[in-house]
Write an enzyme that holds these catalytic residues in place. Structure first.
Site, short mmCIF file in Angstrom:
data_model
loop_
_atom_site.label_atom_id
_atom_site.label_comp_id
_atom_site.label_asym_id
_atom_site.label_seq_id
_atom_site.Cartn_x
_atom_site.Cartn_y
_atom_site.Cartn_z
N ASP A 10 0.89 -1.33 0.09
CA ASP A 10 -0.04 -0.11 -0.07
C ASP A 10 0.83 1.25 -0.01
OD1 ASP A 10 0.75 -0.25 2.66
OD2 ASP A 10 -1.22 0.68 3.33
N ASP A 111 -4.97 2.62 -3.81
CA ASP A 111 -3.67 2.61 -3.27
C ASP A 111 -3.52 1.25 -2.42
OD1 ASP A 111 -5.48 2.86 -1.21
OD2 ASP A 111 -4.57 4.08 0.18
N GLU A 112 -3.93 0.22 -2.71
CA GLU A 112 -3.98 -0.83 -2.18
C GLU A 112 -4.08 -2.20 -2.74
OE1 GLU A 112 -6.83 -1.22 1.04
OE2 GLU A 112 -5.25 -2.77 2.01
#
Length: 322
Positions: A10, A111-112
DNA sequence: GACTAGTGTCGAC
DNA sequence: TTACGGTCGACACTAGTC
């Protein structure tokens, strides 16, 4: 059971990091990315803040006004509105690089991501460590972004910390404790694994199961006509996504966030799946009407949701059945 | 009681 | 002193059926 090696990748403070990317001068300043509502002024909440801003106690979810208070004495603090198209662009590039390092790649959000790397590391923590470093370097080289890569080693450390030695030690823990220590995904995996259920911890992302839109009203209200106007706009918005993704829906719901920020929802299952805007509008307006009966508290935010989605395979697919 | 479909709420990001 | 987004999936609860 083979040793699984799963990476959790992340980007910390992703939106703020993206902003620093296009304006490197921001790096030394508190950077706060804000979701401003339609109400004007500083109404809205914080999406994310960089580490400099966090030192002042600014956190995601905090009201913008609250955050501004925290840095009242810090003139260089920067408050920016979100630019989701730009972040999506960067995310896509980064995920492209990241996915090349996975046997199985699961995209979780902008974002992950989760990566199953069991095969290519042959279950070895040493080669997993190397791979993690290569991955970080590759992301940095191609996007200039820094990310954290969590691996099984860390899980082992937490086991040691919690003095967990045997499967029966693990079995004593409930899934909530595991989730809070290891994250939801790994927590659930450990919970199942301890019970002999060997589900893949990482699986290719499935299609979305719901689409929703929510807006903050210009002012709190319980007036049907006032709310209906916004609701119709939200319906059109959701409908555009439905058409773009070529899906049909079978359930329609609306959501109130009341003036005390508590939430109320109401939904309805349709007789048949449809992609009709008319039906979406009609159903949600009916739900609005029903919800307003006996509604005492003014509504601050209003949302619409469609779920029970299925993919339409082709435009002529319906007629083919007749 | 077990199962399911439908509904409402919660919280992660 | 207070202040407050948008989107999504997970899951708990309830009622109906067997």
């Amino acid at each position: 059971m083979e040793q699984r090696v799963v990476f959790h990748v992340d980007f910390d403070y992703f939106y703020a990091q993206c902003e620093e990317l296009r304006n490197p001068e921001l790096k030394t300043k508190p950077v706060v990315v804000c979701v401003f509502s339609d109400r004007g002024g500083d109404s809205g909440a914080i999406a994310t803040a960089n580490y400099v801003a966090r030192k002042y106690g600014i956190k995601s979810g905090m009201p913008i006004r609250f955050a501004k208070k925290r840095v009242e004495q810090v003139p260089e603090a920067v408050f920016l509105p979100t630019d989701f198209d730009y972040y999506a662009d960067i995310s896509e590039k980064a995920m492209d690089v990241i996915s090349k390092y996975a046997d199985i790649f699961e995209y979780v959000g902008k974002d992950e991501a989760y990566l199953d790397v069991s095969k290519r590391t042959e279950g070895s923590f040493v080669s997993a460590g190397h791979l993690a470093q290569q991955l970080k370097n590759a992301v940095r080289n191609s996007t200039k972004l820094s990310c954290t890569v969590g691996i099984g080693k860390k899980t082992e450390e937490i086991f040691a910390q919690m003095d967990l030695k045997t499967i029966s030690d693990l079995k004593k823990l409930d899934v909530f404790t595991l989730n809070s220590k290891f994250g939801r995904k790994i927590g659930a995996y450990i919970y199942n694994a301890a019970r002999g259920i060997d589900d893949d911890p990482v699986s290719q992302r499935q299609e979305a199961t719901q689409y929703s839109r929510i807006t903050t009203l210009k002012q709190d209200s319980i007036d049907y006509d006032f709310l209906a106007k916004d609701l119709e706009r939200l319906c059109e918005d959701v409908h555009a996504t439905i058409l773009k993704d070529n899906v049909v829906f079978k359930s329609v719901g609306i959501q109130f966030v009341q003036s005390d920020l508590s939430t109320k929802t109401k939904s309805k299952m349709l007789k048949n799946s449809t992609s009709s805007l008319d039906e979406l509008r009609k159903t949600s307006l009916q739900l609005l009407h029903e919800s307003l009966e006996g509604q005492k508290m003014p509504v601050r935010r209003l949302g619409v949701k469609v779920s029970e989605l299925s993919q339409v395979s082709g435009q002529d697919s319906i007629t083919r059945y007749f």
